[in-house]
Scaffold this active site. Structure first.
Site, PDB file in Angstrom:
ATOM      1  N   GLU A  61      16.066 -31.120  24.345  1.00  0.00           N
ATOM      2  CA  GLU A  61      17.212 -30.423  23.730  1.00  0.00           C
ATOM      3  C   GLU A  61      18.509 -31.195  23.970  1.00  0.00           C
ATOM      4  OE1 GLU A  61      15.911 -26.775  25.788  1.00  0.00           O
ATOM      5  OE2 GLU A  61      15.963 -25.803  23.848  1.00  0.00           O
ATOM      6  N   GLU A  98       8.097 -25.352  26.632  1.00  0.00           N
ATOM      7  CA  GLU A  98       8.490 -24.054  27.204  1.00  0.00           C
ATOM      8  C   GLU A  98       7.391 -23.010  27.071  1.00  0.00           C
ATOM      9  OE1 GLU A  98      10.556 -25.922  25.349  1.00  0.00           O
ATOM     10  OE2 GLU A  98      12.613 -25.797  26.085  1.00  0.00           O
ATOM     11  N   GLY A 143      14.467 -28.803  28.157  1.00  0.00           N
ATOM     12  CA  GLY A 143      15.908 -29.057  28.184  1.00  0.00           C
ATOM     13  C   GLY A 143      16.260 -30.534  28.000  1.00  0.00           C
ATOM     14  N   ALA A 156      14.727 -28.240  32.062  1.00  0.00           N
ATOM     15  CA  ALA A 156      15.542 -27.448  32.983  1.00  0.00           C
ATOM     16  C   ALA A 156      14.741 -27.307  34.278  1.00  0.00           C
ATOM     17  CB  ALA A 156      15.821 -26.091  32.364  1.00  0.00           C
TER      18      ALA A 156
HETATM   19  C1  HXC Z   1      11.689 -28.886  38.381  1.00  0.00           C
HETATM   20  C2  HXC Z   1      10.264 -30.636  38.150  1.00  0.00           C
HETATM   21  C3  HXC Z   1      10.319 -30.530  36.749  1.00  0.00           C
HETATM   22  C4  HXC Z   1      11.138 -29.520  36.190  1.00  0.00           C
HETATM   23  C5  HXC Z   1       8.986 -32.146  37.246  1.00  0.00           C
HETATM   24  N1  HXC Z   1       9.435 -31.646  38.411  1.00  0.00           N
HETATM   25  N2  HXC Z   1       9.525 -31.500  36.216  1.00  0.00           N
HETATM   26  N3  HXC Z   1      10.950 -29.830  38.954  1.00  0.00           N
HETATM   27  N4  HXC Z   1      11.793 -28.727  37.053  1.00  0.00           N
HETATM   28  N5  HXC Z   1      11.290 -29.360  34.895  1.00  0.00           N
HETATM   29  C6  HXC Z   1       9.102 -32.102  39.773  1.00  0.00           C
HETATM   30  C7  HXC Z   1       7.671 -31.729  40.147  1.00  0.00           C
HETATM   31  O1  HXC Z   1       7.606 -30.408  40.600  1.00  0.00           O
HETATM   32  C8  HXC Z   1       7.418 -32.735  41.257  1.00  0.00           C
HETATM   33  O2  HXC Z   1       8.041 -32.283  42.435  1.00  0.00           O
HETATM   34  C9  HXC Z   1       8.162 -33.968  40.790  1.00  0.00           C
HETATM   35  O3  HXC Z   1       9.139 -33.501  39.843  1.00  0.00           O
HETATM   36  C10 HXC Z   1       7.277 -34.980  40.088  1.00  0.00           C
HETATM   37  O4  HXC Z   1       6.574 -34.312  39.069  1.00  0.00           O
HETATM   38  P1  HXC Z   1       4.976 -34.403  38.897  1.00  0.00           P
HETATM   39  O5  HXC Z   1       4.564 -33.208  38.135  1.00  0.00           O
HETATM   40  O6  HXC Z   1       4.335 -34.638  40.210  1.00  0.00           O
HETATM   41  O7  HXC Z   1       4.852 -35.719  38.004  1.00  0.00           O
HETATM   42  P2  HXC Z   1       3.696 -36.073  36.965  1.00  0.00           P
HETATM   43  O8  HXC Z   1       2.365 -35.697  37.483  1.00  0.00           O
HETATM   44  O9  HXC Z   1       3.935 -37.495  36.577  1.00  0.00           O
HETATM   45  O10 HXC Z   1       3.978 -35.140  35.710  1.00  0.00           O
HETATM   46  C11 HXC Z   1       5.132 -35.307  34.952  1.00  0.00           C
HETATM   47  C12 HXC Z   1       5.336 -34.099  34.008  1.00  0.00           C
HETATM   48  C13 HXC Z   1       5.302 -32.790  34.827  1.00  0.00           C
HETATM   49  C14 HXC Z   1       4.243 -34.093  32.940  1.00  0.00           C
HETATM   50  C15 HXC Z   1       6.694 -34.316  33.322  1.00  0.00           C
HETATM   51  O11 HXC Z   1       6.162 -32.936  35.968  1.00  0.00           O
HETATM   52  C16 HXC Z   1       5.724 -31.580  34.047  1.00  0.00           C
HETATM   53  O12 HXC Z   1       4.979 -31.059  33.242  1.00  0.00           O
HETATM   54  N6  HXC Z   1       6.956 -31.119  34.328  1.00  0.00           N
HETATM   55  C17 HXC Z   1       7.465 -29.889  33.706  1.00  0.00           C
HETATM   56  C18 HXC Z   1       7.928 -30.170  32.292  1.00  0.00           C
HETATM   57  C19 HXC Z   1       8.404 -28.926  31.620  1.00  0.00           C
HETATM   58  O13 HXC Z   1       7.662 -27.927  31.476  1.00  0.00           O
HETATM   59  N7  HXC Z   1       9.645 -28.934  31.145  1.00  0.00           N
HETATM   60  C20 HXC Z   1      10.268 -27.804  30.453  1.00  0.00           C
HETATM   61  C21 HXC Z   1      10.903 -26.874  31.438  1.00  0.00           C
HETATM   62  S1  HXC Z   1      11.506 -25.427  30.626  1.00  0.00           S
HETATM   63  P3  HXC Z   1       7.263 -32.266  43.868  1.00  0.00           P
HETATM   64  O14 HXC Z   1       8.232 -31.623  44.795  1.00  0.00           O
HETATM   65  O15 HXC Z   1       6.001 -31.509  43.653  1.00  0.00           O
HETATM   66  O16 HXC Z   1       7.027 -33.715  44.149  1.00  0.00           O
HETATM   67  C22 HXC Z   1      12.977 -25.913  29.987  1.00  0.00           C
HETATM   68  C23 HXC Z   1      13.791 -24.814  29.350  1.00  0.00           C
HETATM   69  C24 HXC Z   1      15.080 -25.314  28.787  1.00  0.00           C
HETATM   70  O17 HXC Z   1      13.351 -27.032  30.027  1.00  0.00           O
HETATM   71  C25 HXC Z   1      16.040 -24.170  28.456  1.00  0.00           C
HETATM   72  C26 HXC Z   1      16.682 -23.568  29.636  1.00  0.00           C
HETATM   73  C27 HXC Z   1      17.698 -22.501  29.296  1.00  0.00           C
END
Ligand code: HXC
Length: 260
Positions: free
Chosen positions: A113, A133, A110, A65
């Site tokens: 999921e 998460e 997400g 998400a």
């Molecule tokens: C918003 C995101 C994002 C996310 C990545 N980006 N994941 N933006 N939401 N979930 C953005 C980064 O901010 C970055 O933007 C660009 O995408 C590229 O990501 P990088 O981090 O630079 O890439 P990399 O170094 O290759 O790392 C990849 C990654 C990392 C390991 C996947 O991006 C990461 O850990 N992302 C978060 C994953 C996460 O925690 N997902 C769960 C979210 S909670 P900029 O602008 O800086 O270039 C969830 C809850 C679900 O999903 C339920 C909801 C109700």
């Protein structure tokens, strides 16, 4: 229908939907969820489309998400966000067409999921799939805590959700989370082959199987058996049952309803 965050390609009887916000690793915001719902509703009514493939543009399937959008939410908005995703993913499970998650890269939170709400999952050797998460101080919200234990068992689900550590394709395949693994360049072509094989089957039977399996988890054993016998008997009112059995007896390929 004009698409902003998604891309749609039609391959005969197969609809391929691509999450198309590669700069944000296809993170799911409300706008993308709404767009997907609208698109799926159109596909559901399209008699030509008999299987759906979901995949992502760039290096992610869906990296979760949208964290930026979530960072500004209050509890009420967070609840509504979770419920919107939950309703959409349940709708996917209740659609007649089988849905394949073609996981080309990161499938996190997400994104994991979403993949769990698909009927089948293919993956490239390069993926990472997980529920991180906990590292953000939150918990799954798009029914990850509901579907994961049903798919892979409570023990493996606890490991994924408590540690937040992602699995490789091989690790995910070992626990039954992924069905097929391919080299990156072979992922989409092979997924399309699976989709085409499904599209050639009886859509009525496929839709009934999806319904049967979902129900079987909700009902007590003997009730689930009764439901199975009912759905089995209903097949005998359909042209596809006649065609499937006649084709076998006549030693030819069946031509199910809706196929040219
Ligand atoms: C918003 C995101 C994002 C996310 C990545 N980006 N994941 N933006 N939401 N979930 C953005 C980064 O901010 C970055 O933007 C660009 O995408 C590229 O990501 P990088 O981090 O630079 O890439 P990399 O170094 O290759 O790392 C990849 C990654 C990392 C390991 C996947 O991006 C990461 O850990 N992302 C978060 C994953 C996460 O925690 N997902 C769960 C979210 S909670 P900029 O602008 O800086 O270039 C969830 C809850 C679900 O999903 C339920 C909801 C109700």
């Amino acid at each position: 229908m004009k698409l902003k965050n998604l891309k749609l390609e039609i391959n005969q009887h197969v609809a391929v939907i691509t999450f198309n916000r590669p700069d944000q690793l296809n993170a799911l915001n409300l706008e993308t969820l709404a767009e997907l719902k609208q698109l799926l509703e159109k596909i559901e009514k399209d008699a030509v489309l008999r299987c759906i493939v979901l995949t992502g543009a760039g290096k992610a399937f869906v990296a979760g998400a949208d964290i930026k959008a979530m960072s500004e939410m209050n509890p009420k908005q967070a609840k509504a966000f979770a419920e919107t995703g939950q309703a959409l993913f349940s709708y996917m499970e209740q659609m007649p067409q089988p849905i394949i998650a073609c996981i080309n890269g990161f499938a996190l939170g997400g994104g994991c999921e979403l993949a769990c709400a698909c009927d089948l999952r293919t993956a490239s050797t390069k993926i990472k799939i997980g529920e991180p998460e906990v590292n953000l101080g939150i918990v799954p919200g798009f029914a990850g805590s509901v579907r994961l234990p049903r798919l892979i068992g409570l023990s493996q689900a606890k490991k994924m959700i408590l540690t937040g550590e992602p699995l490789s394709a091989l690790e995910a395949e070992e626990i039954g989370l992924i069905h097929w693994i391919y080299k990156p360049e072979e992922l989409l072509p092979n997924t399309l082959k699976i989709a085409e094989r499904l599209a050639a089957k009886s859509l009525t039977a496929l839709a009934t199987i999806k319904h049967q399996l979902r129900k079987s988890l909700e009902l007590e054993f003997t009730e689930a058996e009764k439901f199975e016998a009912e759905t089995f008997s209903k097949c005998f009112t359909t042209p596809d049952q006649k065609e499937g059995m006649n084709a076998f007896l006549e030693k030819r390929k069946p031509k199910f309803e809706g196929l040219d």
